[in-house]
Design an enzyme around this catalytic site. Structure first.
Site, PDB file in Angstrom:
ATOM      1  N   PRO B 138       3.105  -7.114  -7.940  1.00 48.61           N
ATOM      2  CA  PRO B 138       3.448  -5.930  -8.370  1.00 48.61           C
ATOM      3  C   PRO B 138       3.484  -6.289  -9.973  1.00 48.61           C
ATOM      4  CG  PRO B 138       4.901  -5.682  -7.094  1.00 48.61           C
ATOM      5  CD  PRO B 138       4.018  -6.961  -6.583  1.00 48.61           C
ATOM      6  N   SER B 142      -3.775 -11.315 -13.227  1.00 48.62           N
ATOM      7  CA  SER B 142      -4.683 -12.365 -13.441  1.00 48.62           C
ATOM      8  C   SER B 142      -4.115 -13.677 -12.846  1.00 48.62           C
ATOM      9  CB  SER B 142      -5.423 -12.081 -14.441  1.00 48.62           C
ATOM     10  OG  SER B 142      -5.520 -11.100 -14.704  1.00 48.62           O
ATOM     11  N   ASP B 259     -14.244 -20.410  -5.296  1.00 43.19           N
ATOM     12  CA  ASP B 259     -15.510 -21.579  -5.625  1.00 43.19           C
ATOM     13  C   ASP B 259     -16.712 -20.254  -4.539  1.00 43.19           C
ATOM     14  OD1 ASP B 259     -14.599 -22.864  -7.071  1.00 43.19           O
ATOM     15  OD2 ASP B 259     -14.368 -24.277  -6.232  1.00 43.19           O
ATOM     16  N   GLU B 385     -11.088 -10.201  -7.809  1.00 39.98           N
ATOM     17  CA  GLU B 385     -11.834 -11.763  -7.275  1.00 39.98           C
ATOM     18  C   GLU B 385     -11.972 -12.393  -9.069  1.00 39.98           C
ATOM     19  OE1 GLU B 385     -12.483 -14.575  -5.116  1.00 39.98           O
ATOM     20  OE2 GLU B 385     -10.816 -12.573  -4.493  1.00 39.98           O
ATOM     21  N   GLY B 386     -10.197 -12.599  -9.727  1.00 45.78           N
ATOM     22  CA  GLY B 386     -10.742 -12.625 -11.790  1.00 45.78           C
ATOM     23  C   GLY B 386     -11.815 -11.259 -12.216  1.00 45.78           C
TER      24      GLY B 386
HETATM   25  C1  LIG Z   1      -9.337  -2.703  -4.917  1.00 41.86           C
HETATM   26  C2  LIG Z   1      -8.748  -3.416  -5.446  1.00 41.86           C
HETATM   27  C3  LIG Z   1      -8.652  -4.508  -4.591  1.00 41.86           C
HETATM   28  C4  LIG Z   1      -7.888  -5.381  -4.342  1.00 41.86           C
HETATM   29  N1  LIG Z   1      -8.187  -6.340  -3.768  1.00 41.86           N
HETATM   30  C5  LIG Z   1      -7.022  -7.873  -3.668  1.00 41.86           C
HETATM   31  C6  LIG Z   1      -6.963  -8.766  -2.757  1.00 41.86           C
HETATM   32  O1  LIG Z   1      -7.343  -8.664  -1.389  1.00 41.86           O
HETATM   33  N2  LIG Z   1      -6.243  -9.688  -2.740  1.00 41.86           N
HETATM   34  C7  LIG Z   1      -5.446 -10.015  -4.112  1.00 41.86           C
HETATM   35  O2  LIG Z   1      -4.508 -10.735  -3.666  1.00 41.86           O
HETATM   36  N3  LIG Z   1      -5.671  -8.884  -5.194  1.00 41.86           N
HETATM   37  C8  LIG Z   1      -6.327  -7.953  -5.275  1.00 41.86           C
HETATM   38  N4  LIG Z   1      -6.476  -6.669  -5.902  1.00 41.86           N
HETATM   39  C9  LIG Z   1      -6.114  -7.668  -7.300  1.00 41.86           C
HETATM   40  C10 LIG Z   1      -6.875  -7.814  -8.460  1.00 41.86           C
HETATM   41  O3  LIG Z   1      -7.050  -9.522  -7.515  1.00 41.86           O
HETATM   42  C11 LIG Z   1      -6.154  -7.979  -9.822  1.00 41.86           C
HETATM   43  O4  LIG Z   1      -5.981  -6.400 -10.033  1.00 41.86           O
HETATM   44  C12 LIG Z   1      -7.256  -8.437 -10.652  1.00 41.86           C
HETATM   45  O5  LIG Z   1      -6.683  -9.911 -10.649  1.00 41.86           O
HETATM   46  C13 LIG Z   1      -6.379  -8.289 -12.111  1.00 41.86           C
HETATM   47  O6  LIG Z   1      -5.048  -8.058 -12.063  1.00 41.86           O
HETATM   48  P1  LIG Z   1      -4.348  -7.463 -12.508  1.00 41.86           P
HETATM   49  O7  LIG Z   1      -4.207  -5.964 -12.188  1.00 41.86           O
HETATM   50  O8  LIG Z   1      -2.615  -7.358 -12.393  1.00 41.86           O
HETATM   51  O9  LIG Z   1      -3.987  -6.852 -14.052  1.00 41.86           O
HETATM   52  P2  LIG Z   1      -3.681  -7.834 -15.528  1.00 41.86           P
HETATM   53  O10 LIG Z   1      -3.606  -9.319 -14.836  1.00 41.86           O
HETATM   54  O11 LIG Z   1      -2.473  -7.701 -15.695  1.00 41.86           O
HETATM   55  O12 LIG Z   1      -4.399  -8.291 -16.221  1.00 41.86           O
HETATM   56  C14 LIG Z   1      -4.943  -7.051 -17.135  1.00 41.86           C
HETATM   57  C15 LIG Z   1      -6.039  -7.067 -18.654  1.00 41.86           C
HETATM   58  O13 LIG Z   1      -5.632  -7.860 -19.344  1.00 41.86           O
HETATM   59  C16 LIG Z   1      -6.168  -8.936 -19.114  1.00 41.86           C
HETATM   60  N5  LIG Z   1      -5.829 -10.400 -18.919  1.00 41.86           N
HETATM   61  C17 LIG Z   1      -5.314 -11.045 -18.290  1.00 41.86           C
HETATM   62  N6  LIG Z   1      -4.588 -11.836 -18.590  1.00 41.86           N
HETATM   63  C18 LIG Z   1      -5.498 -12.107 -19.379  1.00 41.86           C
HETATM   64  C19 LIG Z   1      -5.880 -13.586 -20.485  1.00 41.86           C
HETATM   65  N7  LIG Z   1      -5.114 -15.154 -20.416  1.00 41.86           N
HETATM   66  N8  LIG Z   1      -6.776 -13.412 -21.196  1.00 41.86           N
HETATM   67  C20 LIG Z   1      -7.241 -13.069 -21.955  1.00 41.86           C
HETATM   68  N9  LIG Z   1      -7.235 -10.943 -20.589  1.00 41.86           N
HETATM   69  C21 LIG Z   1      -6.307 -11.236 -19.757  1.00 41.86           C
HETATM   70  C22 LIG Z   1      -7.450  -8.975 -17.985  1.00 41.86           C
HETATM   71  O14 LIG Z   1      -8.896  -9.404 -17.971  1.00 41.86           O
HETATM   72  C23 LIG Z   1      -7.457  -7.491 -17.719  1.00 41.86           C
HETATM   73  O15 LIG Z   1      -8.075  -6.853 -18.739  1.00 41.86           O
HETATM   74  C24 LIG Z   1      -7.595  -6.202  -5.421  1.00 41.86           C
HETATM   75  C25 LIG Z   1      -7.468  -4.411  -6.960  1.00 41.86           C
HETATM   76  C26 LIG Z   1      -7.809  -3.702  -6.953  1.00 41.86           C
HETATM   77  C27 LIG Z   1      -7.638  -3.010  -7.529  1.00 41.86           C
END
Ligand SMILES: Cc1cc2nc3c(=O)[nH]c(=O)nc-3n(C[C@H](O)[C@H](O)[C@H](O)COP(=O)(O)OP(=O)(O)OC[C@H]3O[C@@H](n4cnc5c(N)ncnc54)[C@H](O)[C@@H]3O)c2cc1C
Lengths: 366, 408
Positions: B138, B142, B259, B385-386
C-alpha cells in the site's frame, strides 16, 4: 531464427566506417557547413574506403562484394554519424552505379561502371525529386517519350546531388500515364539538359545539389536503364528509403551522444542537468528512438536482401524515421539550451540536416 | 547473421496459439470482462491440459537452455512470440491462464536448480495451478526498495509479516490452486536494497490471507489481490538466492527477474495493439478503404496517416522487444534493452488503442465491439512491471552511467 547479430564482414565494414566517420567526417563537418570546400585529403581518404568500388563486380574492376542492403544500412548509419551531408556527398556515386550494377544491361554495365573502379573519387548521381510541395514518389511528373531513334525527356528535378560534377545522371521519369517509373542515363552535356547553380538549402551544405531541367532533352535509344526490360523502381525506392532511415539513425545517434555527454558536464542549480528527470527522460527517449530507427532500417533491409521489394516496410520505416530524427535532434538542441542555438556546437546543424533528411527522398542508396 | 524470421516449427506453433486466441479466447472475451471475478474454468482446464502449454510459459532466464522441443533454442523469444499471439486474443484471459507466472519467472531467474525442480515441477502436471509475485505494498509501488514487509529467521524457518497489494493471480495462487506466491520482504530495513530477498510461500500456508480482490479498468478476467502475511512461516530453503546481505550486490538478484518479464509485458502490449490495429484495418477494408502506403503527405487522408503511424509504432516496439528477448537468450545483459522495449511498447500501445477508437468514432466506443475493451486492457502495460517513468529512469541511468542515488 531471429537474430540481431551482424556477420563478421558486416562488423568489419561497420568498424571501418565508424573510424572514418570519427577521424575524418566529424572534424570537417562544421567548416564545410560554413561554406568551405571539402578537404582533398578527406576525399582521398574516402576513395580508399571504396564506397562504390568494393561492390563493383570484379569484371568491371571492383572487389565484387555481395551487395547487401543490411550491410549498406550499417555503412550509411556510421557515415551519417560522422556527418550527414558529407556522407551523402561521398556516397552519391552509388546512386548512379548501384542501379546500373543491379538492373543495367550488360552493355550499360560495361560502358558506365569502369570509371568507378579507379582509386579516385568519381562523381555520379541520380535525379528523383521534383520541385513541388506535393511531390511524392508515386507522382513523378518527368516524362520520357519514345521517338524512332531515341527518347525525349521533359521535366524538372531538384536536390540532385553532384549533378554539376557527374558525367552522366540517372534520371527517373515516367514513360506514360499508366507506366511505372523508368530510369534513363543522361549525359550531363546532352542538349536540353539545364543544370542550375548549386542550390542553397537550409542544411546539408556539404552536399552539392542542383536543379536539373530537361527541356526536350534527346537521348539515345539504349539509354533506358535495363533496356526494354526496364527496372524494378519499387526496389530502388526502397533501397533509397532504407539508406535514409539508416542515416537518420546515425544522425540521431550523434545528436543523442553529444547531448548526453553535455548534460553530464553542464551544471545548473548545483547539480549536472542530467540528474534532473526532465533532461534524463528526454535523453532516454532519444536513445530508444535511435535504436528503433536502426531496427526498422534493418528489418526493411532484411526484406530487400531476400529479394523482396520491401515497399511497405521501407515506407513505414521512412515515415517513422522522418519524425524521430527531427525529434531527437530538436531535443539535443533543447538539452543544450541557448548554447545549442549557437553555431559553436554541432546540434543546430544536425537539426537543420534532420529537417532535410525528413522531407527528402533519393539522397542515398544501400 | 541478422534475421527477422522465426524457425519453421515455431511459426507452426504460433499458428496454433493464434487459433486458440481466435477460437477460445475471443468468444469469451466480452463475457469475462463483464463478469469480473468469475473464472472461465473450462478455458483454464483446456489450457492446462493442452500439451505442455503451461510449462511453455516459463521465461528461460539467462543461464543454460533446458529441455528440447519447440522454441527451446531461444526460450525467451519463443515466450514473447506466444505471448503476443495470446494477448491478441485477450490480455486479461492471457494473464489468468494457469501457470507459474511472474513467481515462476522469479524462481527461474534466482532459484537454485533444486528449487526450480521443487517449486516448478508440480506445474508440469496434475490440476491447474498458478504462481504469483507480491512486491507492491500500500505504501510503495515504484519504489520497491522501500517495502516494509519483513522476514525474520527463526531456527529453520522464516517468519513473514506485512501487506501486499495488486498481486496478479494472487487469489488463484494462494487459495484456488496448489500454487505459490513469491513474496519480497526485507531481512534488515537498515541494509536498504541489499536487505531485500524473495521467498516462496506455498498455497494455504497459515498466516497468508487474501483479504480483497480489486475492481479494475481493464484486464478484468485477471484477479488482482491484496494479501496479508501475519506471522506466516515458511521453511528456510524457501528463500531465493543467498540469505546473506551483500551490500555490493544490492538487490540485483531480485531485479534480474525483470530482464525476462519486461519483454513479456512489452509483448503483451503489442498483442493488444495488434488486435486493435487488425480490427481497424478489417473494418476499413469492409468500407472499401485501403491504406495507400507510399502516398505522400498531400494525398494521404488524416486517417490513413494515423493508421500508418500506429502500424509503424507497433512495429518499432516489436523489434525492440524481440531484441531484448534475443539478448537474454544469447546470455547477454539486457536490462537497458528490456526497459527500452517496455517503455516503448507500453506507451505506443496506450496511444494506438486510444487512436483506434477515434478512427471508428461511436462504433469504437460501443461495448458491442472489443475496441473499447482493448483500450482499457492496453493501459495496464504502461503501469505494471515498472511504469513508463520507471522504465525511462532505468534507461536514463544506464545510458548516463548513474546509480539510483544519482538519478532518482
Ligand atoms: C492490474 C495490476 C496488476 C499488478 N500486478 C502486480 C503483481 O503481480 N505484483 C506486484 O508486486 N505488483 C503488481 N502491480 C503493481 C504495479 O507494479 C504498481 O502499481 C506499479 O509498479 C506502480 O506503483 P504504484 O501503483 O504504487 O504507483 P506509484 O509508485 O505511487 O507511482 C505513481 C506515479 O508516480 C510516478 N513515479 C513514481 N516514482 C517516480 C520516480 N522516481 N520518477 C518519476 N516518476 C515516478 C509513476 O510513474 C506513476 O506515474 C499490479 C498493478 C496493477 C494495477
Amino acid at each position: 531464427m531471429i537474430s540481431f547479430e551482424p556477420t563478421e564482414e558486416q562488423q568489419m565494414i561497420r568498424d571501418t566506417a565508424a573510424a572514418f566517420a570519427r577521424n575524418e567526417l566529424r572534424p570537417a563537418a562544421r567548416a564545410v557547413d560554413e561554406g568551405e570546400t571539402i578537404p582533398d585529403g578527406l576525399i582521398a581518404a574516402a576513395s580508399k574506403l571504396g564506397l562504390v568500388r568494393a561492390w563493383l563486380p570484379e569484371e568491371h574492376g571492383g572487389d565484387g562484394l555481395m551487395r547487401s542492403a543490411l550491410t549498406g544500412a550499417m555503412l550509411m548509419e556510421e557515415l551519417a554519424y560522422g556527418d550527414l551531408a558529407l556522407a551523402a556527398h561521398l556516397t552519391a556515386p552509388r546512386l548512379f552505379a548501384f542501379p546500373i550494377i543491379e538492373m543495367g544491361t550488360s552493355a550499360q554495365r560495361s560502358r558506365y561502371l569502369k570509371p568507378f573502379a579507379s582509386g579516385n573519387f568519381v562523381a555520379g548521381s541520380s535525379a528523383l525529386v521534383e520541385p513541388r510541395y506535393d511531390f511524392d514518389l508515386q507522382t513523378i511528373a518527368t516524362t520520357a517519350r519514345q521517338e524512332r531513334d531515341g527518347w525525349i525527356l521533359d521535366g524538372e528535378k531538384c536536390i540532385v546531388p553532384l549533378a554539376g560534377e557527374s558525367e552522366s545522371i540517372l534520371i527517373y521519369a515516367r514513360r506514360g500515364e499508366e507506366d511505372g517509373v523508368s530510369g534513363f542515363i543522361v549525359p550531363r552535356e546532352a542538349a536540353g539538359v539545364l543544370i542550375s547553380e548549386p542550390e542553397k538549402n537550409m542544411g546539408l551544405k556539404g552536399l552539392k545539389t542542383y536543379e536539373v531541367k530537361l527541356a526536350g532533352c534527346r537521348i539515345a535509344a539504349d539509354a533506358q536503364l535495363g533496356g526494354d526490360a526496364g527496372i524494378n523502381f519499387a526496389r530502388i525506392a526502397s533501397q533509397m528509403r532504407v539508406a535514409a532511415v539508416a542515416m537518420a539513425a546515425g544522425l540521431a545517434r550523434a545528436a543523442f551522444e553529444y547531448a548526453r555527454d553535455y548534460a553530464k558536464e553542464r551544471r545548473a542549480f548545483g547539480a549536472p542537468i542530467a540528474t534532473r528527470q526532465a533532461i534524463a527522460f528526454m535523453l532516454a527517449e532519444m536513445a530508444i528512438e535511435v535504436d528503433a530507427m536502426r531496427l526498422l532500417a534493418w528489418e526493411a533491409a532484411w526484406h530487400l536482401d531476400r529479394g523482396e521489394d520491401a515497399a511497405k516496410e521501407s515506407y513505414l520505416a521512412k515515415h517513422y524515421a522522418s519524425a524521430s530524427a527531427l525529434k531527437v535532434t530538436d531535443n539535443a538542441v533543447q538539452v543544450l539550451g541557448g548554447h545549442g542555438y549557437i553555431r559553436e556546437h554541432p546540434v543546430e546543424m544536425w537539426l537543420r540536416n534532420a529537417r532535410g533528411l525528413a522531407i527528402m527522398e533519393g539522397l542515398a542508396i544501400v | 547473421m541478422i534475421d527477422f524470421e522465426f524457425e519453421p516449427q515455431v511459426i507452426e506453433r504460433l499458428k496454433l496459439y493464434h487459433t486458440i486466441a481466435e477460437q477460445m479466447m475471443r468468444p469469451i472475451s466480452r463475457e469475462y470482462d463483464e463478469r469480473e471475478h468469475e473464472k472461465p474454468w473450462q478455458f483454464f482446464e483446456t489450457m492446462w491440459s493442452a500439451a505442455g502449454a503451461a510449462a511453455e510459459f516459463q521465461p528461460g532466464g539467462r543461464e543454460k537452455k533446458e529441455g528440447a522441443g519447440v522454441g527451446a533454442r531461444a526460450r525467451n523469444l519463443y515466450t514473447i512470440a506466444t505471448t503476443e499471439e495470446l494477448t491478441w486474443g485477450d490480455a486479461g484471459l492471457f494473464l489468468s491462464i494457469p501457470n507459474a507466472g511472474l513467481g515462476g519467472a522469479a524462481i527461474a531467474a534466482a532459484g537454485t536448480p533444486e528449487q526450480k525442480q521443487r517449486f516448478l515441477g508440480p506445474f508440469r502436471g496434475g490440476k491447474p495451478k498458478w504462481g504469483a509475485m507480491a512486491i507492491t505494498e500500500p505504501g510503495c509501488g515504484s519504489d520497491s526498495a522501500a517495502i516494509t514487509t519483513t522476514a525474520v529467521r527463526d531456527g529453520d524457518e522464516w517468519v513473514i509479516n506485512g501487506t501486499k497489494i495488486f498481486c496478479t493471480s494472487g487469489q488463484m495462487a494462494a487459495e484456488k490452486s496448489e500454487g505459490f506466491i513469491v513474496v519480497w520482504a526485507t531481512l534488515d530495513k537498515s541494509a536498504g536494497r541489499a536487505g531485500i530477498k524473495s521467498f516462496v510461500v506455498p498455497h494455504g500456508t497459515p498466516g497468508m490471507t487474501v483479504v480483497r480482490v480489486e475492481n479494475k479498468l481493464g484486464i478484468r478476467a485477471s484477479d488482482t489481490a491484496m494479501i496479508v502475511f501475519d506471522n506466516c512461516r515458511v521453511p528456510f530453503d524457501h528463500i531465493l538466492g543467498s540469505p546473506e546481505i551483500n551490500r555490493e550486490r544490492g538487490f540485483k538478484d531480485v531485479m534480474a527477474t525483470f530482464d525476462a518479464t519486461r519483454p513479456i509485458v512489452a509483448a503483451m502490449a503489442i498483442g493488444v495493439g495488434r488486435a486493435a490495429l487488425d480490427f481497424v484495418r478489417d473494418f476499413l477494408n469492409q468500407q472499401k478503404i485501403a491504406i495507400r502506403y507510399g502516398a505522400g503527405l498531400y494525398r494521404l487522408t488524416a486517417a490513413e496517416r494515423d493508421f500508418i503511424e500506429m502500424e509503424v509504432q507497433l512495429k518499432a516496439a516489436r523489434l525492440l522487444t524481440w531484441r531484448a528477448a534475443w539478448m537474454l537468450d544469447a546470455g547477454r545483459q539486457n536490462s537497458l534493452e528490456a526497459s527500452m522495449a517496455k517503455a516503448k511498447a507500453g506507451l505506443a500501445v496506450t496511444q494506438i488503442t486510444q487512436k483506434a477508437i477515434e478512427l471508428l468514432g461511436p462504433l469504437g466506443y460501443s461495448r458491442r465491439m472489443l475496441l473499447e475493451k482493448w483500450m482499457r486492457d492496453a493501459k495496464i502495460n504502461d503501469i505494471f512491471e515498472g511504469t513508463q517513468q520507471i522504465n525511462l529512469l532505468i534507461v536514463a541511468r544506464r545510458i548516463l552511467g548513474y546509480s539510483s542515488r544519482e538519478l532518482s
